[in-house]
Design a protein around this motif. Structure first.
Motif, PDB file in Angstrom:
ATOM      1  N   GLN A 169       1.024  -1.333  -0.216  1.00 50.50           N
ATOM      2  CA  GLN A 169       0.259   0.400   0.633  1.00 50.50           C
ATOM      3  C   GLN A 169       0.975   1.130   0.277  1.00 50.50           C
ATOM      4  O   GLN A 169       0.511   2.223  -0.754  1.00 50.50           O
ATOM      5  CB  GLN A 169      -1.348  -0.242   1.127  1.00 50.50           C
ATOM      6  CG  GLN A 169      -0.181   0.296   2.726  1.00 50.50           C
ATOM      7  CD  GLN A 169      -1.494  -0.040   3.439  1.00 50.50           C
ATOM      8  OE1 GLN A 169      -2.037   0.838   3.290  1.00 50.50           O
ATOM      9  NE2 GLN A 169      -1.707  -0.656   5.268  1.00 50.50           N
ATOM     10  N   VAL A 170       2.011   1.155   0.783  1.00 52.35           N
ATOM     11  CA  VAL A 170       2.993   2.608   0.651  1.00 52.35           C
ATOM     12  C   VAL A 170       2.885   2.500  -1.092  1.00 52.35           C
ATOM     13  O   VAL A 170       3.543   3.696  -1.025  1.00 52.35           O
ATOM     14  CB  VAL A 170       4.444   2.344   1.962  1.00 52.35           C
ATOM     15  CG1 VAL A 170       5.094   3.316   1.557  1.00 52.35           C
ATOM     16  CG2 VAL A 170       3.501   2.229   3.146  1.00 52.35           C
ATOM     17  N   ARG A 222       0.972   4.662  -2.955  1.00 54.26           N
ATOM     18  CA  ARG A 222       0.357   5.281  -2.838  1.00 54.26           C
ATOM     19  C   ARG A 222       2.163   6.098  -3.368  1.00 54.26           C
ATOM     20  O   ARG A 222       2.032   7.360  -4.273  1.00 54.26           O
ATOM     21  CB  ARG A 222       0.700   5.881  -1.295  1.00 54.26           C
ATOM     22  CG  ARG A 222      -0.437   5.550  -0.842  1.00 54.26           C
ATOM     23  CD  ARG A 222       0.054   6.038   0.658  1.00 54.26           C
ATOM     24  NE  ARG A 222      -1.700   5.932   1.471  1.00 54.26           N
ATOM     25  CZ  ARG A 222      -2.197   6.201   1.430  1.00 54.26           C
ATOM     26  NH1 ARG A 222      -2.503   6.754   0.637  1.00 54.26           N
ATOM     27  NH2 ARG A 222      -3.265   6.504   2.067  1.00 54.26           N
ATOM     28  N   LYS A 223       3.153   5.432  -2.955  1.00 60.57           N
ATOM     29  CA  LYS A 223       4.188   6.052  -3.587  1.00 60.57           C
ATOM     30  C   LYS A 223       4.718   6.652  -5.444  1.00 60.57           C
ATOM     31  O   LYS A 223       5.224   7.560  -5.815  1.00 60.57           O
ATOM     32  CB  LYS A 223       5.790   5.271  -3.411  1.00 60.57           C
ATOM     33  CG  LYS A 223       7.496   5.683  -3.897  1.00 60.57           C
ATOM     34  CD  LYS A 223       8.050   4.859  -3.238  1.00 60.57           C
ATOM     35  CE  LYS A 223       9.910   5.450  -3.346  1.00 60.57           C
ATOM     36  NZ  LYS A 223      10.300   4.212  -2.935  1.00 60.57           N
ATOM     37  N   LYS A 253       1.987   6.707  -7.251  1.00 52.52           N
ATOM     38  CA  LYS A 253       0.428   7.571  -7.193  1.00 52.52           C
ATOM     39  C   LYS A 253      -0.486   6.310  -8.052  1.00 52.52           C
ATOM     40  O   LYS A 253      -1.314   6.367  -9.000  1.00 52.52           O
ATOM     41  CB  LYS A 253       0.387   8.368  -8.591  1.00 52.52           C
ATOM     42  CG  LYS A 253       1.535   9.324  -8.574  1.00 52.52           C
ATOM     43  CD  LYS A 253       1.869  10.012  -7.156  1.00 52.52           C
ATOM     44  CE  LYS A 253       2.372  11.248  -6.681  1.00 52.52           C
ATOM     45  NZ  LYS A 253       2.547  11.077  -5.671  1.00 52.52           N
ATOM     46  N   LYS A 274      -3.529   4.676  -8.505  1.00 58.21           N
ATOM     47  CA  LYS A 274      -5.560   5.461  -7.475  1.00 58.21           C
ATOM     48  C   LYS A 274      -5.993   4.124  -6.462  1.00 58.21           C
ATOM     49  O   LYS A 274      -5.660   3.045  -7.464  1.00 58.21           O
ATOM     50  CB  LYS A 274      -5.918   5.374  -8.447  1.00 58.21           C
ATOM     51  CG  LYS A 274      -6.724   7.373  -8.570  1.00 58.21           C
ATOM     52  CD  LYS A 274      -7.787   7.373  -9.594  1.00 58.21           C
ATOM     53  CE  LYS A 274      -8.638   8.830  -8.665  1.00 58.21           C
ATOM     54  NZ  LYS A 274      -9.423   9.053  -9.825  1.00 58.21           N
ATOM     55  N   PHE A 275      -5.983   3.874  -5.829  1.00 57.76           N
ATOM     56  CA  PHE A 275      -6.776   2.859  -4.818  1.00 57.76           C
ATOM     57  C   PHE A 275      -8.298   2.731  -4.967  1.00 57.76           C
ATOM     58  O   PHE A 275      -8.577   1.459  -5.056  1.00 57.76           O
ATOM     59  CB  PHE A 275      -6.843   3.225  -2.967  1.00 57.76           C
ATOM     60  CG  PHE A 275      -5.631   3.395  -2.293  1.00 57.76           C
ATOM     61  CD1 PHE A 275      -4.262   3.786  -3.025  1.00 57.76           C
ATOM     62  CD2 PHE A 275      -5.450   2.776  -0.720  1.00 57.76           C
ATOM     63  CE1 PHE A 275      -3.215   3.245  -2.128  1.00 57.76           C
ATOM     64  CE2 PHE A 275      -4.213   2.705  -0.724  1.00 57.76           C
ATOM     65  CZ  PHE A 275      -2.927   2.975  -1.118  1.00 57.76           C
ATOM     66  N   THR A 288      -7.199  -0.612   4.835  1.00 54.84           N
ATOM     67  CA  THR A 288      -6.704   0.985   4.472  1.00 54.84           C
ATOM     68  C   THR A 288      -8.267   1.245   3.467  1.00 54.84           C
ATOM     69  O   THR A 288      -8.803   2.546   3.734  1.00 54.84           O
ATOM     70  CB  THR A 288      -5.599   1.312   3.292  1.00 54.84           C
ATOM     71  OG1 THR A 288      -4.410   1.111   4.918  1.00 54.84           O
ATOM     72  CG2 THR A 288      -5.642   2.438   3.164  1.00 54.84           C
ATOM     73  N   THR A 306      -3.486   4.681   8.404  1.00 50.58           N
ATOM     74  CA  THR A 306      -2.447   4.071   7.952  1.00 50.58           C
ATOM     75  C   THR A 306      -1.596   4.072   6.852  1.00 50.58           C
ATOM     76  O   THR A 306      -0.669   6.051   7.296  1.00 50.58           O
ATOM     77  CB  THR A 306      -3.440   4.571   6.171  1.00 50.58           C
ATOM     78  OG1 THR A 306      -4.284   4.157   6.450  1.00 50.58           O
ATOM     79  CG2 THR A 306      -3.054   4.204   4.922  1.00 50.58           C
ATOM     80  N   LYS A 356       2.064   4.919   5.302  1.00 49.80           N
ATOM     81  CA  LYS A 356       2.225   6.333   4.022  1.00 49.80           C
ATOM     82  C   LYS A 356       3.887   6.582   4.214  1.00 49.80           C
ATOM     83  O   LYS A 356       4.405   5.966   4.336  1.00 49.80           O
ATOM     84  CB  LYS A 356       1.309   7.564   3.879  1.00 49.80           C
ATOM     85  CG  LYS A 356       0.043   7.753   4.348  1.00 49.80           C
ATOM     86  CD  LYS A 356      -0.188   9.149   4.192  1.00 49.80           C
ATOM     87  CE  LYS A 356      -1.909   8.952   4.101  1.00 49.80           C
ATOM     88  NZ  LYS A 356      -2.750  10.292   3.764  1.00 49.80           N
ATOM     89  N   THR A 357       4.418   6.981   2.633  1.00 54.76           N
ATOM     90  CA  THR A 357       5.560   7.371   1.775  1.00 54.76           C
ATOM     91  C   THR A 357       5.956   7.863   3.240  1.00 54.76           C
ATOM     92  O   THR A 357       6.881   7.751   3.704  1.00 54.76           O
ATOM     93  CB  THR A 357       5.593   7.896   0.896  1.00 54.76           C
ATOM     94  OG1 THR A 357       5.194   9.394   0.981  1.00 54.76           O
ATOM     95  CG2 THR A 357       5.439   7.127  -0.328  1.00 54.76           C
ATOM     96  N   ASN A 392      -3.381  11.257  10.318  1.00 51.37           N
ATOM     97  CA  ASN A 392      -2.932  11.551   9.006  1.00 51.37           C
ATOM     98  C   ASN A 392      -3.618  13.068   8.691  1.00 51.37           C
ATOM     99  O   ASN A 392      -2.720  13.660   7.645  1.00 51.37           O
ATOM    100  CB  ASN A 392      -2.627  10.669   7.587  1.00 51.37           C
ATOM    101  CG  ASN A 392      -1.818   9.491   8.144  1.00 51.37           C
ATOM    102  OD1 ASN A 392      -0.538   9.777   8.228  1.00 51.37           O
ATOM    103  ND2 ASN A 392      -1.900   8.075   8.204  1.00 51.37           N
TER     104      ASN A 392
END
Lengths: 303, 303
Positions: free
Chosen positions: A40-41, A44-45, A47, A49-50, A75, B12, B14-15, B272
């Motif tokens: 999941q990280v 995000r890194k 980009k 789209k979840f 999440t 959650t 994140k980076t 967050n």
């Protein structure tokens, strides 16, 4: 079709190397393939789209391919997801997730379907009008499937130059032409479809094969795919270890690519012991020239 | 005693923000406290020695405090660990880990003991000659404990200047002096222990309290600790949400610190949603001046 590598190393995640996860964009789908810890990280890194992720394909239940799934599922809930999620994976994957949700007194909050796999034959597990997904039975220490993602043959393409010569062909006729039907003019004359349309684009295909030892029975299943991702945990100098742990060497991955006559090969699932990954490419290209290395964050176009 | 923050955000990963995990170094122990997803990568990033971790304390079974545990346990095996690991956590933590190991057809390869907690009273869960660890029953949506880590009172310190005045006191007498015994000279004269030694260092203590709503019953348990880590998921403007989700605001954390008369407070478990964490410090210092913000990778000395 586009493939983005989120992680391509084996076993233990480290600060600069992450376990297996990929995003395949195919005909409006964003499929997540495998989900090691930290996926999941990585999403995000890079980009991702979840909300676009509706189907997740898990090859096998070793940690470096699935330990990130419960975190991602949790999440999704925190992001107030409502749309259904379907998880394809080995029998047991439902228990894996449901146990963790139960013990954390959590719930998904959106529908999750588990499509559990157990057969050792290649089978169709998902299709819609444009895409079909089949399993690729692999040979590893635990029940494992690769996945074959195939576009379906599209509609025929309208040849507007030819069509415009016939004033009586109207927009409402186009779908029939795309479907391959001939056109009958008012005077009874038949215009053959091939004179008004051209062949559809060649359907593209992607085969994901990880983890597996060298296993020739997959060759007919992945024959002539446009892109093959095949694990190469080791180099040839560790062929014994590859055999023992049921992984492949770069050379073996390339031999599979050659036998299957694929267009392009990507190697991944590298053991953390190797510092210079270029050696994988050097070893593989001796067998199969069109070889590339997976690289975190890199996107490969298919076709 | 030293505390290193590996992650201090809620929910959650994140980076740039990671869920709860801390390393407490106390009297030759390295205790891992909580283990959200990605903790093993944070441990590598901040150079935590994996082999030093023999005891892991898990506050509760919400994902942001435990989803990294199975990955860490698996990595220990890949590192050929042989030494025993003890995991302290809520009832269910054994099932959580054992289910995942079973479904991945894996094994730890080294002994793991699960010390499952279920009482709602503070209890002693670990001690050796120098350290004792107690639970701190917290109030959250799910069964949750904080942990109180206390050094034990050490031996008296030898006053070598005084001791050297007596030729007949030998090295083999030192342990008795450290234990507080008076010394009897050959002529029958008694030298009082306090004239030969000084008081041991004040034992230090650290209290970890996350996740919890504002909960005054913990005050007597954490009274006068040298360092309190108390969650502050929200600022005061979200006090309603804190109450609903059974979390605390910065102000509430500071009120607990003040009532318990602790030496120093660290806030963490930030939502967050907040970009400027300094607001947490501003809010808390109105109630309790000696407040600091948890920060990933930062080490706090205790005492």
């Amino acid at each position: 079709m586009k493939l983005t590598i989120l992680g391509c190393h084996s076993a233990t995640p480290k600060t600069t190397t992450h376990p297996t996860a990929q995003i395949l964009e195919i005909k409006n789908h964003s499929f997540l393939i495998d989900c090691g810890e930290g996926t999941q990280v990585q999403m995000r890194k890079y980009k991702v789209k979840f909300s676009k992720i509706k189907r997740i394909f898990i090859s096998h239940l070793h940690g470096d391919h699935v330990f990130g799934l419960i975190g991602l599922i949790s999440t999704f809930r925190l992001l107030n997801r409502e749309t259904e999620l379907t998880v394809y994976g080995p029998k047991g994957i439902k228990e894996l997730i449901v146990t963790q949700l139960r013990l954390s007194e959590s719930f998904a909050g959106y529908p999750i379907k588990f499509h559990e796999l157990s057969t050792k034959k290649s089978e169709l597990i998902f299709e819609d009008k444009k895409v079909a997904v089949y399993t690729i039975p692999l040979k590893h220490r635990i029940y494992t499937n690769g996945f074959l993602f195939k576009e379906k043959l599209g509609e025929r393409k309208l040849n507007m130059t030819e069509i415009s010569k016939y004033a009586e062909i109207e927009i409402c006729d186009y779908q029939n032409l795309k479907n391959g039907k001939d056109y009958k003019l008012g005077n009874g004359e038949i215009i053959q479809n091939k004179n008004l349309t051209s062949d559809p684009n060649k359907p593209l295909s992607y085969a994901f094969c990880s983890d597996t030892m060298y296993h020739e029975p997959i060759v007919p299943i992945i024959q002539e795919v446009d892109l093959l991702y095949h694990e190469a945990t080791f180099l040839k100098d560790k062929e014994d270890l590859a055999l023992k742990t049921k992984h492949s060497t770069a050379q073996q991955a390339a031999m599979i690519a050659k036998k299957a006559n694929v267009a392009k090969l990507i190697l991944g699932h590298f053991s953390n012991r190797y510092k210079d990954l270029n050696e994988f490419k050097i070893e593989a290209t001796k067998e199969f020239i069109n070889t590339y290395l997976a690289e975190e964050g890199k996107t490969f176009s298919i076709g």
